[in-house]
Design a protein around this motif. Structure first.
Motif, PDB file in Angstrom:
ATOM      1  N   ALA A 110       0.798  -1.271  -0.011  1.00  0.00           N
ATOM      2  CA  ALA A 110      -0.084   0.132   0.075  1.00  0.00           C
ATOM      3  C   ALA A 110       0.845   1.219  -0.108  1.00  0.00           C
ATOM      4  N   VAL A 111       2.213   0.961   0.368  1.00  0.00           N
ATOM      5  CA  VAL A 111       3.037   2.259   0.466  1.00  0.00           C
ATOM      6  C   VAL A 111       4.232   2.206  -0.542  1.00  0.00           C
ATOM      7  N   ILE A 112       4.151   1.163  -1.333  1.00  0.00           N
ATOM      8  CA  ILE A 112       5.177   1.225  -2.345  1.00  0.00           C
ATOM      9  C   ILE A 112       4.617   1.376  -3.804  1.00  0.00           C
ATOM     10  N   ASP A 113       5.269   2.092  -4.722  1.00  0.00           N
ATOM     11  CA  ASP A 113       4.578   2.546  -5.941  1.00  0.00           C
ATOM     12  C   ASP A 113       4.818   0.933  -6.775  1.00  0.00           C
ATOM     13  N   GLY A 114       3.360   0.565  -7.240  1.00  0.00           N
ATOM     14  CA  GLY A 114       3.536  -0.790  -7.773  1.00  0.00           C
ATOM     15  C   GLY A 114       3.928  -0.582  -9.118  1.00  0.00           C
ATOM     16  N   GLY A 115       4.083   0.493  -9.943  1.00  0.00           N
ATOM     17  CA  GLY A 115       4.289   0.593 -11.134  1.00  0.00           C
ATOM     18  C   GLY A 115       6.179   0.724 -11.262  1.00  0.00           C
ATOM     19  N   LYS A 116       6.720   1.103 -10.223  1.00  0.00           N
ATOM     20  CA  LYS A 116       8.168   1.012 -10.247  1.00  0.00           C
ATOM     21  C   LYS A 116       8.772  -0.112  -9.424  1.00  0.00           C
ATOM     22  N   TYR A 117       8.152  -0.480  -8.165  1.00  0.00           N
ATOM     23  CA  TYR A 117       8.836  -1.587  -7.355  1.00  0.00           C
ATOM     24  C   TYR A 117       7.937  -2.520  -7.202  1.00  0.00           C
ATOM     25  N   ARG A 118       8.202  -3.696  -6.611  1.00  0.00           N
ATOM     26  CA  ARG A 118       7.537  -4.786  -6.179  1.00  0.00           C
ATOM     27  C   ARG A 118       8.067  -5.493  -5.036  1.00  0.00           C
ATOM     28  N   VAL A 119       7.003  -5.588  -4.029  1.00  0.00           N
ATOM     29  CA  VAL A 119       7.447  -6.504  -2.804  1.00  0.00           C
ATOM     30  C   VAL A 119       7.968  -7.899  -3.174  1.00  0.00           C
ATOM     31  N   VAL A 120       8.993  -8.086  -2.679  1.00  0.00           N
ATOM     32  CA  VAL A 120       9.306  -9.625  -2.995  1.00  0.00           C
ATOM     33  C   VAL A 120       8.998 -10.644  -1.727  1.00  0.00           C
ATOM     34  N   ARG A 121       9.401 -10.162  -0.619  1.00  0.00           N
ATOM     35  CA  ARG A 121       8.925 -10.797   0.576  1.00  0.00           C
ATOM     36  C   ARG A 121       8.965 -10.068   1.766  1.00  0.00           C
ATOM     37  N   THR A 122       8.654 -10.351   2.658  1.00  0.00           N
ATOM     38  CA  THR A 122       8.150  -9.730   3.844  1.00  0.00           C
ATOM     39  C   THR A 122       8.367 -10.535   5.182  1.00  0.00           C
ATOM     40  N   ALA A 123       8.753  -9.834   6.241  1.00  0.00           N
ATOM     41  CA  ALA A 123       8.924 -10.727   7.543  1.00  0.00           C
ATOM     42  C   ALA A 123       8.739  -9.811   8.602  1.00  0.00           C
ATOM     43  N   PHE A 124       8.170 -10.405   9.717  1.00  0.00           N
ATOM     44  CA  PHE A 124       7.853  -9.450  11.209  1.00  0.00           C
ATOM     45  C   PHE A 124       8.885 -10.321  11.988  1.00  0.00           C
ATOM     46  N   LEU A 125       9.823  -9.530  12.901  1.00  0.00           N
ATOM     47  CA  LEU A 125      10.668 -10.079  13.643  1.00  0.00           C
ATOM     48  C   LEU A 125      10.394  -9.447  15.349  1.00  0.00           C
ATOM     49  N   PRO A 126       9.955 -10.488  16.154  1.00  0.00           N
ATOM     50  CA  PRO A 126       9.754  -9.825  17.404  1.00  0.00           C
ATOM     51  C   PRO A 126      10.895  -9.310  18.278  1.00  0.00           C
ATOM     52  N   VAL A 127      11.813  -8.594  17.471  1.00  0.00           N
ATOM     53  CA  VAL A 127      13.069  -8.097  18.215  1.00  0.00           C
ATOM     54  C   VAL A 127      12.622  -6.543  18.660  1.00  0.00           C
ATOM     55  N   GLY A 128      13.020  -6.535  19.817  1.00  0.00           N
ATOM     56  CA  GLY A 128      12.914  -4.942  20.596  1.00  0.00           C
ATOM     57  C   GLY A 128      11.400  -4.709  20.591  1.00  0.00           C
ATOM     58  N   GLN A 129      10.789  -3.496  20.015  1.00  0.00           N
ATOM     59  CA  GLN A 129       9.368  -3.440  20.055  1.00  0.00           C
ATOM     60  C   GLN A 129       8.889  -3.703  18.452  1.00  0.00           C
ATOM     61  N   GLY A 130       9.537  -4.667  17.959  1.00  0.00           N
ATOM     62  CA  GLY A 130       9.074  -5.409  16.737  1.00  0.00           C
ATOM     63  C   GLY A 130       9.613  -4.623  15.439  1.00  0.00           C
ATOM     64  N   LEU A 131      10.024  -5.405  14.447  1.00  0.00           N
ATOM     65  CA  LEU A 131      10.844  -5.036  13.436  1.00  0.00           C
ATOM     66  C   LEU A 131      10.135  -5.591  12.083  1.00  0.00           C
ATOM     67  N   ASP A 132       9.346  -4.700  11.064  1.00  0.00           N
ATOM     68  CA  ASP A 132       8.693  -5.322  10.030  1.00  0.00           C
ATOM     69  C   ASP A 132       9.674  -4.882   8.925  1.00  0.00           C
ATOM     70  N   ILE A 133       9.922  -5.988   8.128  1.00  0.00           N
ATOM     71  CA  ILE A 133      10.874  -5.740   6.928  1.00  0.00           C
ATOM     72  C   ILE A 133      10.107  -6.240   5.803  1.00  0.00           C
ATOM     73  N   ALA A 134      10.932  -5.488   4.740  1.00  0.00           N
ATOM     74  CA  ALA A 134      10.502  -5.857   3.418  1.00  0.00           C
ATOM     75  C   ALA A 134      11.709  -5.884   2.436  1.00  0.00           C
ATOM     76  N   HIS A 135      11.635  -6.819   1.579  1.00  0.00           N
ATOM     77  CA  HIS A 135      12.688  -6.754   0.525  1.00  0.00           C
ATOM     78  C   HIS A 135      11.875  -6.426  -0.922  1.00  0.00           C
ATOM     79  N   VAL A 136      12.404  -5.177  -1.360  1.00  0.00           N
ATOM     80  CA  VAL A 136      11.689  -4.717  -2.625  1.00  0.00           C
ATOM     81  C   VAL A 136      12.857  -4.671  -3.669  1.00  0.00           C
ATOM     82  N   ALA A 137      12.065  -5.234  -5.033  1.00  0.00           N
ATOM     83  CA  ALA A 137      12.756  -5.171  -6.338  1.00  0.00           C
ATOM     84  C   ALA A 137      12.131  -4.099  -7.290  1.00  0.00           C
ATOM     85  N   ALA A 138      13.150  -3.769  -8.229  1.00  0.00           N
ATOM     86  CA  ALA A 138      12.559  -3.028  -9.178  1.00  0.00           C
ATOM     87  C   ALA A 138      11.656  -3.863 -10.201  1.00  0.00           C
TER      88      ALA A 138
END
Length: 225
Positions: A163-191
């Motif tokens: 919802a926050v990545i421009d689908g025309g230029k980039y695409r989300v390859v994969r995501t992960a949520f890690l319960p480290v600290g207060q929580g880390l939400d991670i996404a790997h994005v490719a052109a």
């Protein structure tokens, strides 16, 4: 070209961040993020920070940039935050460590993001109201990018990266949520138009990062491709 993982660089950044942040109780997040940024050989590392925020993550990212010969840029909302940030980083670096080098940009996302092109590692704070806007305005690298939302608690863990990545230029390859600290939400994005992640999954090869939370003793492992 794509982002290429370097386990040796990740390990060095992790160790150096441990040494620099050993006095901070929340340093676990800093160590993990530093290793990720260095491991992906990020050349333009960008983060957001506001007055009162924790400093270890910034120290870790600056160390990572030192290992990749890249730039570490911190975006702050106002002069008060800039002054506090500069003072905190200087103190964390012991008054002048050459490995801690950060560019500070002051202003709203609309004002500063146009100056940053080719971002390949971006860290935003989920507690900041403008974190989604920062993501939308980011000019990511053609090699792809790793996006990290820290302080992603349960109520924000469902962050929809698409919802926050421009689908025309980039695409989300994969995501992960890690319960480290207060929580880390991670996404790997490719052109868009680049090779898909299927080739990586078919090869059966991946990279693993192991992180042990020194406060709780919990072990977290994340797989990257």
């Amino acid at each position: 070209m794509k982002l290429v993982w370097s386990p040796e660089c990740a390990s060095k950044a992790f160790i150096d961040t441990v040494k620099s942040c050993e006095l901070y109780h929340e340093s676990g997040v800093a160590e993990l993020i530093s290793a990720m940024a260095a491991g992906w050989n990020a050349k333009l590392i960008v983060e957001t920070w506001s007055h009162g925020g924790l400093i270890p993550t910034s120290v870790g990212l600056a160390i990572a940039a030192g290992h990749t010969s890249g730039r570490h840029v911190c975006i702050v909302p106002d002069e008060r935050s800039r002054s506090a940030y500069a003072s905190a980083v200087s103190s964390a670096a012991g008054g002048g460590d050459d490995d801690i080098s950060t560019e500070i940009l002051v202003g709203a996302p609309e004002e500063v993001m146009p100056e940053l092109e080719g971002i390949d590692f971006l860290v935003v704070d989920g507690t900041r109201r403008d974190f989604a806007r920062v993501l939308r305005l980011a000019k990511l690298s053609h090699r792809g990018a790793v996006l990290v939302c820290k302080n992603a608690e349960a109520k924000t863990a469902s962050l929809r990266w698409r919802a926050v990545i421009d689908g025309g230029k980039y695409r989300v390859v994969r995501t992960a949520f890690l319960p480290v600290g207060q929580g880390l939400d991670i996404a790997h994005v490719a052109a868009s138009g680049g090779s898909s992640s299927s080739s990586s999954s078919k090869s059966g090869k991946g990279k693993w990062i192991k992180h042990v939370d020194r406060s709780s003793g919990e072990e977290h492992v994340i797989r990257t491709t």
